[in-house]
Design a protein around this motif. Sequence first.
Motif, mmCIF file in Angstrom:
data_model
loop_
_atom_site.group_PDB
_atom_site.id
_atom_site.type_symbol
_atom_site.label_atom_id
_atom_site.label_comp_id
_atom_site.label_asym_id
_atom_site.label_seq_id
_atom_site.Cartn_x
_atom_site.Cartn_y
_atom_site.Cartn_z
ATOM 1 N N PRO A 16 0.636 -1.140 -0.183
ATOM 2 C CA PRO A 16 -0.158 0.122 -0.226
ATOM 3 C C PRO A 16 0.550 1.723 -0.105
ATOM 4 O O PRO A 16 0.241 2.836 -0.425
ATOM 5 N N ALA A 17 1.818 1.250 0.706
ATOM 6 C CA ALA A 17 2.559 2.673 0.879
ATOM 7 C C ALA A 17 3.430 2.541 -0.742
ATOM 8 O O ALA A 17 4.059 3.992 -0.983
ATOM 9 N N LEU A 18 3.219 1.585 -1.850
ATOM 10 C CA LEU A 18 5.009 1.936 -2.516
ATOM 11 C C LEU A 18 4.025 2.956 -3.653
ATOM 12 O O LEU A 18 4.167 3.362 -4.704
ATOM 13 N N GLU A 19 2.013 2.363 -3.975
ATOM 14 C CA GLU A 19 1.905 2.467 -5.118
ATOM 15 C C GLU A 19 1.792 4.334 -5.134
ATOM 16 O O GLU A 19 2.002 5.278 -6.126
ATOM 17 N N PRO A 20 1.641 4.782 -3.609
ATOM 18 C CA PRO A 20 2.363 6.615 -4.384
ATOM 19 C C PRO A 20 3.674 7.259 -4.604
ATOM 20 O O PRO A 20 3.856 7.848 -4.923
ATOM 21 N N LEU A 21 4.184 5.796 -4.059
ATOM 22 C CA LEU A 21 5.706 6.043 -4.653
ATOM 23 C C LEU A 21 5.757 6.170 -5.886
ATOM 24 O O LEU A 21 6.874 6.935 -6.653
ATOM 25 N N VAL A 22 4.941 5.176 -6.500
ATOM 26 C CA VAL A 22 4.958 5.342 -7.553
ATOM 27 C C VAL A 22 5.065 6.077 -8.858
ATOM 28 O O VAL A 22 5.631 6.950 -9.682
ATOM 29 N N ARG A 23 3.783 7.093 -7.934
ATOM 30 C CA ARG A 23 3.427 8.331 -8.671
ATOM 31 C C ARG A 23 4.386 9.218 -8.638
ATOM 32 O O ARG A 23 4.346 10.653 -9.315
ATOM 33 N N ALA A 24 5.377 8.625 -7.527
ATOM 34 C CA ALA A 24 6.479 9.986 -7.089
ATOM 35 C C ALA A 24 7.852 9.962 -8.150
ATOM 36 O O ALA A 24 8.453 10.605 -7.733
ATOM 37 N N GLY A 25 7.570 8.934 -8.863
ATOM 38 C CA GLY A 25 8.852 8.313 -9.183
ATOM 39 C C GLY A 25 9.450 8.221 -8.258
ATOM 40 O O GLY A 25 10.898 8.021 -8.677
ATOM 41 N N GLU A 26 9.225 7.818 -7.493
ATOM 42 C CA GLU A 26 10.063 7.305 -6.338
ATOM 43 C C GLU A 26 10.369 5.240 -5.422
ATOM 44 O O GLU A 26 11.630 5.405 -5.472
ATOM 45 N N PHE A 27 9.560 4.995 -6.804
ATOM 46 C CA PHE A 27 9.061 3.708 -7.249
ATOM 47 C C PHE A 27 9.252 3.261 -8.432
ATOM 48 O O PHE A 27 8.145 3.492 -8.644
ATOM 49 N N GLU A 28 9.814 2.165 -9.262
ATOM 50 C CA GLU A 28 9.830 1.697 -10.556
ATOM 51 C C GLU A 28 8.441 1.452 -10.313
ATOM 52 O O GLU A 28 8.155 0.273 -10.119
ATOM 53 N N GLY A 29 7.870 1.525 -11.656
ATOM 54 C CA GLY A 29 6.209 0.898 -12.042
ATOM 55 C C GLY A 29 6.560 -0.385 -11.863
ATOM 56 O O GLY A 29 4.933 -0.895 -11.320
#
Length: 242
Positions: free
Chosen positions: A147-160
Amino acid sequence: MLELLIAAAMLAQTTAAPAPALVSPEARALIASVQASIDQEQARQAALPLPKDDAERLVRLGRLDQIPRRVALSFDYSTLPQAERDAAMRAAFAPIEAQDKSNREALLALLPPEGWFLRSRYGDKAATSAFHIIQHADTAAQERFLPALEPLVRAGEFEGQNYGMMFDRVATSNGRQQRYGTQFRCDGGKWRPYPIEDEAGLEARRALLAFPDPYAEYKARMQSGPPCPQTRSPPPPGMKLD
């Protein structure tokens, strides 16, 4: 790279016993080479200066995750007699499972207050190493972070693409359809995808996460190698293709 996408192809969740007498000398050599690869990488890292920061610690943990998997996955288990395959696979992945537990404990000790290792702070190599370690953990660990990773994808902080693989891993582990077409299982000697929800919308969903290639090309590469190691019974949940 494709080798990173198949890193967890056959990881057993249950503790594997040493290879029984029925396993051939060729399989025993493969099993021994997996442990040897871990020992060699641990010795190499022990000879290095101490890591300068947590990013370097994560990269080193990532090598301990990937190196033995490459050794274990380099062997064509389908060449073994059917009666040997389960025992050989489980014995080969037993040291990997032990190393995974150690890696996971080390990663959790490094976890920053914000809850994940941001690419902008730790760099791509360290962030990818962290992903592999959790992707190779149990479902509970994946569910904790997903759950914490989805917003990080949108922010460019986690690879989609990595998010898609973890999402699909959790879904298929819980008996649900996958969403991004990343998870495959051995069926009749071929890697075949787990069921996909709304397959007509698959490419649009993959595009949103910036997957590097169309699903048809990805699937073709997954199925272009040698026969996969069909076992006599359904594999444990962790023995999936990344």
